[in-house]
Design an enzyme around this catalytic site. Structure first.
Site, PDB file in Angstrom:
ATOM      1  N   ASP A 195      35.713  33.314  47.497  1.00 28.28           N
ATOM      2  CA  ASP A 195      36.076  34.561  48.168  1.00 28.28           C
ATOM      3  C   ASP A 195      36.931  34.285  49.404  1.00 28.28           C
ATOM      4  OD1 ASP A 195      36.152  37.295  48.446  1.00 28.28           O
ATOM      5  OD2 ASP A 195      34.222  37.436  49.471  1.00 28.28           O
ATOM      6  N   HIS A 249      45.918  34.218  46.480  1.00 29.18           N
ATOM      7  CA  HIS A 249      45.366  33.812  45.181  1.00 29.18           C
ATOM      8  C   HIS A 249      46.033  32.523  44.688  1.00 29.18           C
ATOM      9  CE1 HIS A 249      43.073  37.411  45.180  1.00 29.18           C
ATOM     10  NE2 HIS A 249      44.089  38.229  44.983  1.00 29.18           N
ATOM     11  N   LEU A 294      33.039  16.706  33.173  1.00 30.22           N
ATOM     12  CA  LEU A 294      32.657  17.992  33.768  1.00 30.22           C
ATOM     13  C   LEU A 294      32.956  19.172  32.829  1.00 30.22           C
ATOM     14  CD1 LEU A 294      32.011  19.611  36.546  1.00 30.22           C
ATOM     15  CD2 LEU A 294      34.491  19.791  36.716  1.00 30.22           C
TER      16      LEU A 294
HETATM   17  C1  IPE Z   1      33.472  38.429  44.271  1.00 32.16           C
HETATM   18  O1  IPE Z   1      34.378  38.663  45.269  1.00 32.16           O
HETATM   19  C2  IPE Z   1      34.176  38.280  42.967  1.00 32.16           C
HETATM   20  C3  IPE Z   1      34.957  37.060  42.816  1.00 32.16           C
HETATM   21  C4  IPE Z   1      34.985  36.072  43.655  1.00 32.16           C
HETATM   22  C5  IPE Z   1      35.708  36.995  41.602  1.00 32.16           C
HETATM   23  P1  IPE Z   1      34.757  40.160  45.699  1.00 32.16           P
HETATM   24  O2  IPE Z   1      35.730  40.033  46.817  1.00 32.16           O
HETATM   25  O3  IPE Z   1      35.183  40.942  44.527  1.00 32.16           O
HETATM   26  O4  IPE Z   1      33.353  40.705  46.189  1.00 32.16           O
HETATM   27  P2  IPE Z   1      33.002  41.839  47.251  1.00 32.16           P
HETATM   28  O5  IPE Z   1      33.821  43.047  46.903  1.00 32.16           O
HETATM   29  O6  IPE Z   1      33.338  41.293  48.593  1.00 32.16           O
HETATM   30  O7  IPE Z   1      31.536  42.048  47.094  1.00 32.16           O
HETATM   31  C1  IPE Z   2      38.610  36.212  45.933  1.00 29.25           C
HETATM   32  O1  IPE Z   2      39.360  36.580  47.043  1.00 29.25           O
HETATM   33  C2  IPE Z   2      39.410  36.261  44.667  1.00 29.25           C
HETATM   34  C3  IPE Z   2      39.038  37.353  43.749  1.00 29.25           C
HETATM   35  C4  IPE Z   2      38.055  38.197  43.933  1.00 29.25           C
HETATM   36  C5  IPE Z   2      39.824  37.477  42.555  1.00 29.25           C
HETATM   37  P1  IPE Z   2      39.538  38.092  47.461  1.00 29.25           P
HETATM   38  O2  IPE Z   2      40.764  38.628  46.814  1.00 29.25           O
HETATM   39  O3  IPE Z   2      38.312  38.867  47.203  1.00 29.25           O
HETATM   40  O4  IPE Z   2      39.782  37.930  49.014  1.00 29.25           O
HETATM   41  P2  IPE Z   2      39.257  38.885  50.168  1.00 29.25           P
HETATM   42  O5  IPE Z   2      37.798  39.014  50.009  1.00 29.25           O
HETATM   43  O6  IPE Z   2      39.965  40.201  49.983  1.00 29.25           O
HETATM   44  O7  IPE Z   2      39.645  38.185  51.419  1.00 29.25           O
HETATM   45 MG    MG Z   3      36.679  39.285  48.337  1.00 27.05          MG
END
Ligand code: IPE
Ligand code: IPE
Ligand code: MG
Length: 250
Positions: A30, A47, A141
């Site tokens: 995240d 990303h 792995l």
């Molecule tokens: C969790 O992250 C999902 C992934 C890492 C794929 P999100 O960014 O979607 O989660 P929330 O919205 O903060 O709970």
């Molecule tokens: C995690 O990073 C990747 C996915 C959920 C695909 P985020 O895109 O959720 O990044 P934040 O949480 O907005 O910083």
């Molecule tokens: Mg996120």
């Protein structure tokens, strides 16, 4: 005279145990969006940077002898994002799979995926199936991508299958146990994660592996996923090695 083998008590035996690495590591990757925002970049660049971290962490797991690495790459809730971001994410997945194939092969990594994969864009599905096929016989792995995954959707799919078995009388309701449920999860062939790492400081599971994380050790770091290094991974593992896992015992 015969010498009886020395039987250590459980407590004493644990003193002689070497620190172990988790067999199965799960990661909620995240913070890509915030990483990009703090740099004034579009989210998709976060990303892209995050994909490089997947590569780094996968390589580190190979070096450490971790057997399973499950990474949360796209949740069933992530469809709520702008469609440009969603399609960029799947484009990036395809690119990642094509680009990483040689390094997956040379690191002996077997790729697997969990989630409602049939709902992914068809190009992403094709690239995924192809990489899974090409790495099928690798013995190092196992890298498991959670894509269009959520714990509740997984339980819904598992329970639906069990309902079918009951409806066609292959299973009596009275015979049902949690082992039936476990066997119908996407992850039935793998052990539960020993350690869960979540980056970006959020203290929640966001619908990840709800069943499997029952006794997993949790580790949350404020580091954003694109900034997460091999050293950060080692710190998490060191912390894991200091934990006492009691599983409800004493
Ligand atoms: C969790 O992250 C999902 C992934 C890492 C794929 P999100 O960014 O979607 O989660 P929330 O919205 O903060 O709970
Ligand atoms: C995690 O990073 C990747 C996915 C959920 C695909 P985020 O895109 O959720 O990044 P934040 O949480 O907005 O910083
Ligand atoms: Mg996120």
């Amino acid at each position: 005279m015969t010498v009886e083998p020395v039987a250590f008590s459980d407590d004493l035996a644990s003193v002689f145990q070497k620190p172990v690495v988790p067999r199965h590591l799960a990661v909620i990757m995240d913070g890509n969006g915030r990483w990009a925002r703090t740099r004034g970049l579009p989210r998709v660049e976060g990303h892209q940077a995050g994909a490089q971290t997947v590569r780094r962490v996968t390589e580190a797991c190979c070096e450490l002898g971790i057997e399973f690495l499950t990474v949360y790459a796209f949740s069933t809730e992530n469809w709520k994002r702008p469609k440009e971001e969603v399609s960029a994410l799947f484009g990036l997945l395809e690119h990642f799979l094509n680009q990483e194939l040689p390094s997956l092969q040379s690191n002996n990594v077997r790729l697997q995926a969990i989630g409602r994969l049939h709902e992914l864009p068809s190009n992403a599905q094709r690239a995924l199936q192809e990489t899974i096929r090409q790495t099928e016989t690798n013995t190092g792995l196992t890298l498991i991508l959670a894509l269009n995954y959520s714990g509740r959707a997984e339980l819904e799919d598992a329970i639906r299958e069990i309902c079918k078995s009951v409806a066609n009388k292959r299973l009596q309701p009275g015979e049902f146990t949690q082992e039936h449920l476990r066997q119908h999860l996407y992850t039935s062939q793998w052990p539960d994660p020993d350690l869960l790492i979540r980056t970006s400081g959020e203290m929640r599971l966001s619908n990840f592996l709800l069943w499997q994380l029952s006794y997993t050790e949790l580790y949350v770091t404020p580091k954003l996923w694109p900034d997460f290094t091999k050293l950060d991974l080692l710190e998490a593992i060191e912390e894991f090695q200091r934990r006492q896992r009691r599983y409800g015992g004493i």
